[in-house]
Design a protein around this motif. Sequence first.
Motif, PDB file in Angstrom:
ATOM      1  N   GLY A 125       0.782  -1.244   0.000  1.00 15.90           N
ATOM      2  CA  GLY A 125       0.000   0.000   0.000  1.00 15.90           C
ATOM      3  C   GLY A 125       0.806   1.283   0.000  1.00 15.90           C
ATOM      4  O   GLY A 125       0.245   2.367   0.173  1.00 15.90           O
ATOM      5  N   THR A 126       2.138   1.183  -0.214  1.00 13.75           N
ATOM      6  CA  THR A 126       2.937   2.408  -0.178  1.00 13.75           C
ATOM      7  C   THR A 126       2.563   3.357  -1.309  1.00 13.75           C
ATOM      8  O   THR A 126       2.162   2.929  -2.394  1.00 13.75           O
ATOM      9  CB  THR A 126       4.453   2.088  -0.237  1.00 13.75           C
ATOM     10  OG1 THR A 126       5.179   3.213   0.258  1.00 13.75           O
ATOM     11  CG2 THR A 126       4.930   1.793  -1.652  1.00 13.75           C
ATOM     12  N   ARG A 127       2.704   4.663  -1.048  1.00 15.40           N
ATOM     13  CA  ARG A 127       2.445   5.680  -2.077  1.00 15.40           C
ATOM     14  C   ARG A 127       3.733   5.980  -2.855  1.00 15.40           C
ATOM     15  O   ARG A 127       3.708   6.284  -4.027  1.00 15.40           O
ATOM     16  CB  ARG A 127       1.934   6.953  -1.375  1.00 15.40           C
ATOM     17  CG  ARG A 127       1.704   8.152  -2.266  1.00 15.40           C
ATOM     18  CD  ARG A 127       0.520   7.905  -3.200  1.00 15.40           C
ATOM     19  NE  ARG A 127       0.261   9.067  -4.026  1.00 15.40           N
ATOM     20  CZ  ARG A 127       0.994   9.411  -5.081  1.00 15.40           C
ATOM     21  NH1 ARG A 127       2.042   8.695  -5.425  1.00 15.40           N
ATOM     22  NH2 ARG A 127       0.676  10.470  -5.799  1.00 15.40           N
ATOM     23  N   TYR A 128       4.873   5.905  -2.144  1.00 18.62           N
ATOM     24  CA  TYR A 128       6.180   6.182  -2.758  1.00 18.62           C
ATOM     25  C   TYR A 128       7.141   5.045  -2.425  1.00 18.62           C
ATOM     26  O   TYR A 128       7.104   4.501  -1.325  1.00 18.62           O
ATOM     27  CB  TYR A 128       6.786   7.489  -2.216  1.00 18.62           C
ATOM     28  CG  TYR A 128       5.901   8.689  -2.398  1.00 18.62           C
ATOM     29  CD1 TYR A 128       5.851   9.368  -3.612  1.00 18.62           C
ATOM     30  CD2 TYR A 128       5.077   9.139  -1.359  1.00 18.62           C
ATOM     31  CE1 TYR A 128       5.008  10.457  -3.783  1.00 18.62           C
ATOM     32  CE2 TYR A 128       4.232  10.220  -1.522  1.00 18.62           C
ATOM     33  CZ  TYR A 128       4.201  10.881  -2.737  1.00 18.62           C
ATOM     34  OH  TYR A 128       3.362  11.950  -2.913  1.00 18.62           O
ATOM     35  N   VAL A 129       8.012   4.735  -3.376  1.00 16.06           N
ATOM     36  CA  VAL A 129       9.091   3.766  -3.149  1.00 16.06           C
ATOM     37  C   VAL A 129      10.399   4.498  -3.385  1.00 16.06           C
ATOM     38  O   VAL A 129      10.553   5.181  -4.400  1.00 16.06           O
ATOM     39  CB  VAL A 129       8.992   2.580  -4.134  1.00 16.06           C
ATOM     40  CG1 VAL A 129      10.205   1.669  -3.995  1.00 16.06           C
ATOM     41  CG2 VAL A 129       7.724   1.784  -3.910  1.00 16.06           C
ATOM     42  N   SER A 130      11.320   4.362  -2.436  1.00 12.13           N
ATOM     43  CA  SER A 130      12.597   5.076  -2.563  1.00 12.13           C
ATOM     44  C   SER A 130      13.771   4.112  -2.753  1.00 12.13           C
ATOM     45  O   SER A 130      14.379   3.654  -1.776  1.00 12.13           O
ATOM     46  CB  SER A 130      12.869   5.931  -1.316  1.00 12.13           C
ATOM     47  OG  SER A 130      11.973   7.013  -1.259  1.00 12.13           O
ATOM     48  N   PRO A 131      14.111   3.794  -4.019  1.00 14.68           N
ATOM     49  CA  PRO A 131      15.333   3.027  -4.256  1.00 14.68           C
ATOM     50  C   PRO A 131      16.553   3.925  -4.031  1.00 14.68           C
ATOM     51  O   PRO A 131      16.560   5.077  -4.474  1.00 14.68           O
ATOM     52  CB  PRO A 131      15.242   2.636  -5.736  1.00 14.68           C
ATOM     53  CG  PRO A 131      13.909   3.093  -6.213  1.00 14.68           C
ATOM     54  CD  PRO A 131      13.400   4.116  -5.260  1.00 14.68           C
ATOM     55  N   ASP A 138      28.510   3.059  -3.479  1.00 19.05           N
ATOM     56  CA  ASP A 138      29.465   2.956  -2.362  1.00 19.05           C
ATOM     57  C   ASP A 138      30.065   1.553  -2.254  1.00 19.05           C
ATOM     58  O   ASP A 138      31.171   1.389  -1.744  1.00 19.05           O
ATOM     59  CB  ASP A 138      28.780   3.269  -1.018  1.00 19.05           C
ATOM     60  CG  ASP A 138      28.367   4.729  -0.896  1.00 19.05           C
ATOM     61  OD1 ASP A 138      28.873   5.560  -1.664  1.00 19.05           O
ATOM     62  OD2 ASP A 138      27.536   5.030  -0.014  1.00 19.05           O
ATOM     63  N   ILE A 139      29.291   0.537  -2.668  1.00 18.94           N
ATOM     64  CA  ILE A 139      29.818  -0.838  -2.575  1.00 18.94           C
ATOM     65  C   ILE A 139      30.199  -1.357  -3.965  1.00 18.94           C
ATOM     66  O   ILE A 139      30.167  -2.563  -4.237  1.00 18.94           O
ATOM     67  CB  ILE A 139      28.818  -1.794  -1.884  1.00 18.94           C
ATOM     68  CG1 ILE A 139      27.472  -1.849  -2.628  1.00 18.94           C
ATOM     69  CG2 ILE A 139      28.628  -1.415  -0.427  1.00 18.94           C
ATOM     70  CD1 ILE A 139      26.597  -3.042  -2.219  1.00 18.94           C
ATOM     71  N   SER A 140      30.541  -0.390  -4.857  1.00 19.48           N
ATOM     72  CA  SER A 140      31.045  -0.697  -6.210  1.00 19.48           C
ATOM     73  C   SER A 140      30.031  -1.439  -7.069  1.00 19.48           C
ATOM     74  O   SER A 140      30.406  -2.218  -7.941  1.00 19.48           O
ATOM     75  CB  SER A 140      32.354  -1.496  -6.144  1.00 19.48           C
ATOM     76  OG  SER A 140      33.300  -0.774  -5.415  1.00 19.48           O
ATOM     77  N   GLU A 141      28.727  -1.208  -6.805  1.00 21.38           N
ATOM     78  CA  GLU A 141      27.696  -1.684  -7.732  1.00 21.38           C
ATOM     79  C   GLU A 141      27.104  -0.463  -8.431  1.00 21.38           C
ATOM     80  O   GLU A 141      27.303   0.670  -7.983  1.00 21.38           O
ATOM     81  CB  GLU A 141      26.604  -2.457  -6.970  1.00 21.38           C
ATOM     82  CG  GLU A 141      27.093  -3.803  -6.466  1.00 21.38           C
ATOM     83  CD  GLU A 141      25.946  -4.703  -6.044  1.00 21.38           C
ATOM     84  OE1 GLU A 141      24.879  -4.688  -6.682  1.00 21.38           O
ATOM     85  OE2 GLU A 141      26.138  -5.425  -5.053  1.00 21.38           O
ATOM     86  N   ASP A 142      26.371  -0.719  -9.520  1.00 17.36           N
ATOM     87  CA  ASP A 142      25.835   0.385 -10.316  1.00 17.36           C
ATOM     88  C   ASP A 142      24.424   0.741  -9.815  1.00 17.36           C
ATOM     89  O   ASP A 142      23.447   0.069 -10.159  1.00 17.36           O
ATOM     90  CB  ASP A 142      25.801  -0.035 -11.788  1.00 17.36           C
ATOM     91  CG  ASP A 142      25.394   1.113 -12.697  1.00 17.36           C
ATOM     92  OD1 ASP A 142      24.817   2.103 -12.192  1.00 17.36           O
ATOM     93  OD2 ASP A 142      25.663   1.028 -13.907  1.00 17.36           O
ATOM     94  N   GLY A 143      24.351   1.792  -8.986  1.00 19.89           N
ATOM     95  CA  GLY A 143      23.082   2.194  -8.388  1.00 19.89           C
ATOM     96  C   GLY A 143      22.051   2.580  -9.429  1.00 19.89           C
ATOM     97  O   GLY A 143      20.846   2.332  -9.248  1.00 19.89           O
ATOM     98  N   ILE A 144      22.485   3.171 -10.521  1.00 19.66           N
ATOM     99  CA  ILE A 144      21.550   3.589 -11.570  1.00 19.66           C
ATOM    100  C   ILE A 144      20.942   2.370 -12.258  1.00 19.66           C
ATOM    101  O   ILE A 144      19.752   2.350 -12.581  1.00 19.66           O
ATOM    102  CB  ILE A 144      22.266   4.528 -12.567  1.00 19.66           C
ATOM    103  CG1 ILE A 144      22.527   5.896 -11.916  1.00 19.66           C
ATOM    104  CG2 ILE A 144      21.461   4.679 -13.854  1.00 19.66           C
ATOM    105  CD1 ILE A 144      21.263   6.676 -11.525  1.00 19.66           C
ATOM    106  N   GLN A 178      20.526  10.515 -15.158  1.00 21.05           N
ATOM    107  CA  GLN A 178      20.233   9.102 -15.440  1.00 21.05           C
ATOM    108  C   GLN A 178      18.865   8.697 -14.887  1.00 21.05           C
ATOM    109  O   GLN A 178      18.123   7.956 -15.540  1.00 21.05           O
ATOM    110  CB  GLN A 178      21.326   8.198 -14.834  1.00 21.05           C
ATOM    111  CG  GLN A 178      22.715   8.422 -15.400  1.00 21.05           C
ATOM    112  CD  GLN A 178      22.791   8.208 -16.903  1.00 21.05           C
ATOM    113  OE1 GLN A 178      22.078   7.379 -17.449  1.00 21.05           O
ATOM    114  NE2 GLN A 178      23.608   8.994 -17.574  1.00 21.05           N
ATOM    115  N   ALA A 179      18.537   9.202 -13.706  1.00 22.71           N
ATOM    116  CA  ALA A 179      17.224   8.883 -13.108  1.00 22.71           C
ATOM    117  C   ALA A 179      16.100   9.423 -13.992  1.00 22.71           C
ATOM    118  O   ALA A 179      15.076   8.754 -14.192  1.00 22.71           O
ATOM    119  CB  ALA A 179      17.129   9.465 -11.701  1.00 22.71           C
ATOM    120  N   ALA A 180      16.294  10.616 -14.547  1.00 18.16           N
ATOM    121  CA  ALA A 180      15.269  11.208 -15.428  1.00 18.16           C
ATOM    122  C   ALA A 180      15.138  10.393 -16.714  1.00 18.16           C
ATOM    123  O   ALA A 180      14.031  10.156 -17.203  1.00 18.16           O
ATOM    124  CB  ALA A 180      15.627  12.656 -15.739  1.00 18.16           C
TER     125      ALA A 180
END
Length: 220
Positions: A125-131, A138-144, A178-180
Amino acid sequence: MKFFLDTADIAEIEEAESWGVLSGVTTNPTLYSRIGGKLANFHEHVKSICSIVGGPVSAEVVSLERDGMIREGEELAALAPNVAVKVPVTPEGLAAIKALSAKGVSINTTLCFTVPQALLAARAGTRYVSPFVGRFDDISEDGIEHLGRTVAALANYDFGHPVEVIAASIRSANHVTQAALLGADIATVPFAVLKNLVKHPLTDRGLDAFLADWEKVKNS
Ligand code: G3P
């Protein structure tokens, strides 16, 4: 894409609001402590932010079990109509999301790192999800890349209520770009990043050239 400010600093919020670009604010206990916030003043502080910003103001619960989260969430939601209660994506958090959203409380699910976490939060039921983007970097993975997966997966389904993706843990203008491009609904950015978004060296150079030419015109 809408811009939220990721801060608890009133002066930063007022400045961004004056630019006409502010659609909301996200805060967390770390950001509140960074401005020297005291627990006794926390609710008044959230109310002050809500009086400046028309859009959603996310304020985080600090309990880790459902009853505490629900109690805190109800208290926060009662502060102003535009409060969104920030809840971490855990089993207890999902139960709190279910209970609070059933009462009409808007939820921003935080500390979201995977597609299944986002899908579960949306289903609860969340209205927003924040990835979170930067914490993967920070842990050398690609956040985007992770953000793109969450945006694409959520777009496959109708949850029966609106679910917007807030790209969080944003550290740079490139993250915002990139997010856009991925179609994230919202980016929540620190004020330092927001200021950088307005800038480009060619803008400064163009302004310098314009001013130099104007000097010539004035002296002619
Ligand atoms: O909104 C969440 C954000 O504040 C986390 O950012 O930079 O601590 O990873 P960061």
